[in-house]
Design a protein around this motif. Structure first.
Motif, PDB file in Angstrom:
ATOM      1  N   ALA A 176      31.727  79.403   4.408  1.00 13.56           N
ATOM      2  CA  ALA A 176      32.688  78.460   3.767  1.00 13.56           C
ATOM      3  C   ALA A 176      31.916  76.879   4.234  1.00 13.56           C
ATOM      4  CB  ALA A 176      33.676  78.631   4.856  1.00 13.56           C
ATOM      5  N   VAL A 177      30.677  76.920   3.727  1.00  9.15           N
ATOM      6  CA  VAL A 177      30.197  75.494   3.603  1.00  9.15           C
ATOM      7  C   VAL A 177      30.507  74.755   2.476  1.00  9.15           C
ATOM      8  CG1 VAL A 177      28.436  76.185   5.138  1.00  9.15           C
ATOM      9  CG2 VAL A 177      28.016  76.443   2.640  1.00  9.15           C
ATOM     10  N   PRO A 178      30.269  73.474   2.197  1.00  9.37           N
ATOM     11  CA  PRO A 178      30.427  73.052   0.972  1.00  9.37           C
ATOM     12  C   PRO A 178      30.150  73.660  -0.284  1.00  9.37           C
ATOM     13  CG  PRO A 178      29.783  71.240   2.633  1.00  9.37           C
ATOM     14  CD  PRO A 178      29.868  72.582   3.239  1.00  9.37           C
ATOM     15  N   ALA A 207      37.490  72.640   7.445  1.00  4.21           N
ATOM     16  CA  ALA A 207      38.771  73.152   7.202  1.00  4.21           C
ATOM     17  C   ALA A 207      39.095  74.613   7.091  1.00  4.21           C
ATOM     18  CB  ALA A 207      39.371  71.984   6.169  1.00  4.21           C
TER      19      ALA A 207
HETATM   20  N1  LIG Z   1      39.807  79.874  -0.730  1.00  2.74           N
HETATM   21  C1  LIG Z   1      40.533  78.844  -0.700  1.00  2.74           C
HETATM   22  O1  LIG Z   1      41.776  78.683  -1.028  1.00  2.74           O
HETATM   23  C2  LIG Z   1      39.523  77.465  -0.137  1.00  2.74           C
HETATM   24  C3  LIG Z   1      40.291  76.576   0.478  1.00  2.74           C
HETATM   25  C4  LIG Z   1      39.710  75.585   0.952  1.00  2.74           C
HETATM   26  C5  LIG Z   1      38.317  75.606   0.738  1.00  2.74           C
HETATM   27  N2  LIG Z   1      37.742  76.720   0.234  1.00  2.74           N
HETATM   28  C6  LIG Z   1      36.233  76.558   0.026  1.00  2.74           C
HETATM   29  O2  LIG Z   1      35.689  76.453   1.347  1.00  2.74           O
HETATM   30  C7  LIG Z   1      34.343  75.792   1.181  1.00  2.74           C
HETATM   31  C8  LIG Z   1      34.643  74.660   2.558  1.00  2.74           C
HETATM   32  O3  LIG Z   1      35.725  73.892   2.187  1.00  2.74           O
HETATM   33  P1  LIG Z   1      36.259  72.953   3.270  1.00  2.74           P
HETATM   34  O4  LIG Z   1      37.435  72.673   2.935  1.00  2.74           O
HETATM   35  O5  LIG Z   1      36.405  74.002   4.529  1.00  2.74           O
HETATM   36  O6  LIG Z   1      35.138  71.935   3.659  1.00  2.74           O
HETATM   37  P2  LIG Z   1      34.727  71.134   4.866  1.00  2.74           P
HETATM   38  O7  LIG Z   1      33.886  70.007   4.298  1.00  2.74           O
HETATM   39  O8  LIG Z   1      36.023  70.827   5.646  1.00  2.74           O
HETATM   40  O9  LIG Z   1      33.892  71.930   5.644  1.00  2.74           O
HETATM   41  C9  LIG Z   1      32.546  72.458   5.369  1.00  2.74           C
HETATM   42  C10 LIG Z   1      31.721  72.432   6.625  1.00  2.74           C
HETATM   43  O10 LIG Z   1      30.544  73.200   6.562  1.00  2.74           O
HETATM   44  C11 LIG Z   1      29.558  72.696   7.555  1.00  2.74           C
HETATM   45  N3  LIG Z   1      28.161  72.835   7.036  1.00  2.74           N
HETATM   46  C12 LIG Z   1      27.490  71.867   6.283  1.00  2.74           C
HETATM   47  N4  LIG Z   1      26.095  72.716   6.332  1.00  2.74           N
HETATM   48  C13 LIG Z   1      26.302  73.679   7.018  1.00  2.74           C
HETATM   49  C14 LIG Z   1      25.224  74.655   7.033  1.00  2.74           C
HETATM   50  N5  LIG Z   1      24.079  74.508   6.648  1.00  2.74           N
HETATM   51  N6  LIG Z   1      25.673  75.907   8.022  1.00  2.74           N
HETATM   52  C15 LIG Z   1      26.691  75.932   8.464  1.00  2.74           C
HETATM   53  N7  LIG Z   1      27.754  75.031   8.422  1.00  2.74           N
HETATM   54  C16 LIG Z   1      27.592  73.902   7.629  1.00  2.74           C
HETATM   55  C17 LIG Z   1      30.245  71.213   7.548  1.00  2.74           C
HETATM   56  O11 LIG Z   1      29.523  70.576   8.806  1.00  2.74           O
HETATM   57  C18 LIG Z   1      31.447  71.245   7.748  1.00  2.74           C
HETATM   58  O12 LIG Z   1      32.246  71.515   8.872  1.00  2.74           O
HETATM   59  C19 LIG Z   1      34.137  75.430  -0.129  1.00  2.74           C
HETATM   60  O13 LIG Z   1      33.430  76.215  -0.795  1.00  2.74           O
HETATM   61  C20 LIG Z   1      35.658  75.373  -0.677  1.00  2.74           C
HETATM   62  O14 LIG Z   1      35.827  75.304  -2.079  1.00  2.74           O
HETATM   63  C21 LIG Z   1      38.420  77.652  -0.307  1.00  2.74           C
END
Ligand SMILES: NC(=O)c1ccc[n+]([C@@H]2O[C@H](COP(=O)([O-])OP(=O)(O)OC[C@H]3O[C@@H](n4cnc5c(N)ncnc54)[C@H](O)[C@@H]3O)[C@@H](O)[C@H]2O)c1
Length: 332
Positions: free
Chosen positions: A65-67, A3
């Motif tokens: 931006a991975v988990p 996301a």
């Molecule tokens: N700054 C902000 O306001 C904000 C908002 C949302 C999320 N985030 C942060 O962003 C990060 C991701 O959140 P999200 O909501 O997008 O999570 P999400 O679960 O939607 O996406 C994570 C993605 O990472 C991929 N992934 C997993 N392992 C991987 C690897 N080894 N290499 C590359 N990709 C890999 C997954 O397949 C998935 O598509 C988290 O740390 C979250 O805290 C920050």
């Protein structure tokens, strides 16, 4: 390319159009997702960081931006390959992982910025010069439930933004933490209320929820003669100041007994809104990161800042655990 990763790709593509960067590619083990986003933003897609680095050793900077539980592994691999990183918040899942990232960044001389986005919110930037000596904060961050970022509690997912901002505003050590939190839908803490007292005497109340029916992102605080209200979402700041004649009567007294002993007069309240130029915080954050990459300067939000916010978040979670334990003991 989950996301939030997609948002990073969108901003890099926007900067590419402005000619300041070249978006090489996006990475996700979900290759269908990576392919779709690569098509959307006109770049290449890769199933792993290693695959990208093997074919594109020219890559200089990357957003991670991975988990959260994977931040350390992915950011480490990039930095060891000589790539500067913008690591999403929270910097890592544990302090040990954060320390490892600090060591790797130092060893490989990498720029590493942490994605505490609200620091780049124009409303927060407009508030910074107004900070005098804040004594009381009331902070709310409420969002509706969505099945994402459930690898961490709401404290590390949402409240961490406000912890970082208040730490930046207060600049004092934490003295005491009181906290309550409950799992509602996810099995981890989904709603939390926290009271922090700082050594300076400042008290900050935080409420964060990811199971709300409404969306609210507001920070309000009081300092001598002033009430300041920051609406992160609207990028709006309201400053209410007590007029100079009565300001003295309302200023902080060193002797607590002085409170209430002064005559109360009709308060002259002046309301003002500092001028704010709207900007997408993520665009400002990535531009700041790329500036640090180019001039090798300390990033606006350093790994140390990220570690400090994480340390406070984890201390809050420990306090929530203690509170839950006390409730269980009470029931028994
Ligand atoms: N700054 C902000 O306001 C904000 C908002 C949302 C999320 N985030 C942060 O962003 C990060 C991701 O959140 P999200 O909501 O997008 O999570 P999400 O679960 O939607 O996406 C994570 C993605 O990472 C991929 N992934 C997993 N392992 C991987 C690897 N080894 N290499 C590359 N990709 C890999 C997954 O397949 C998935 O598509 C988290 O740390 C979250 O805290 C920050």
């Amino acid at each position: 390319m989950g996301a939030f990763g997609r948002n990073h790709a969108r901003v890099y593509q926007q900067l590419q159009q402005a000619g300041s960067v070249r978006l090489v590619g996006v990475v996700d083990p979900d290759t269908a997702r990576a392919d779709a986003i690569a098509r959307e933003f006109g770049c290449k897609s890769f199933g792993s960081v290693e695959q990208m680095l093997t074919t594109h050793s020219e890559v200089q900077a990357a957003s991670v931006a991975v988990p959260t539980v994977l931040h350390r592994e992915v950011a480490r691999a990039l930095m060891e390959a000589g790539v500067d990183v913008l690591i999403e918040k929270p910097v890592a899942a544990t302090l040990g992982e954060a320390d490892e990232l600090l060591r790797v960044a130092l060893e490989h001389k990498r720029v590493a910025q942490v994605g505490h986005l609200e620091r780049f919110n124009p409303a927060v930037r407009a508030t910074l010069p107004l900070i005098n000596r804040p004594m009381f904060f009331e902070v709310h961050r409420l969002s509706v439930f969505s099945p994402r970022a459930l690898d961490v509690d709401v404290v590390l997912d949402l409240m961490i933004h406000d912890l970082d901002v208040v730490l930046t505003f207060v600049k004092s050590e934490v003295k005491e933490i009181r906290a309550v939190g409950l799992p509602i839908l996810s099995g981890k803490v989904d709603i939390a209320n926290v009271r922090i007292e700082f050594e300076s005497g400042c008290v900050a109340n935080f409420t964060a929820s990811r199971v709300s029916t409404e969306r609210v992102r507001k920070l309000r605080f009081f300092q001598a003669g002033q009430y300041i209200s920051v609406d992160y979402a609207r990028q709006d700041v309201l400053v209410c100041s007590v007029g100079s004649a009565v300001g003295a009567a309302h200023s902080f007294a060193t002797d607590a007994n002085e409170w209430g002993t002064r005559p109360s007069v009709n308060p002259q309240i002046q309301m003002a809104k500092p001028p704010i130029t709207a900007e997408e915080p993520l665009l400002a954050e990535i531009k700041a990161f790329l500036r640090s990459v180019r001039d090798r300067s300390r990033p606006a939000v350093s790994l140390e800042d990220g570690r400090k916010a994480l340390e406070l978040g984890l201390a809050i979670l420990a306090e929530i655990g203690r509170h839950a334990g006390r409730i269980a003991v009470g029931k028994g």
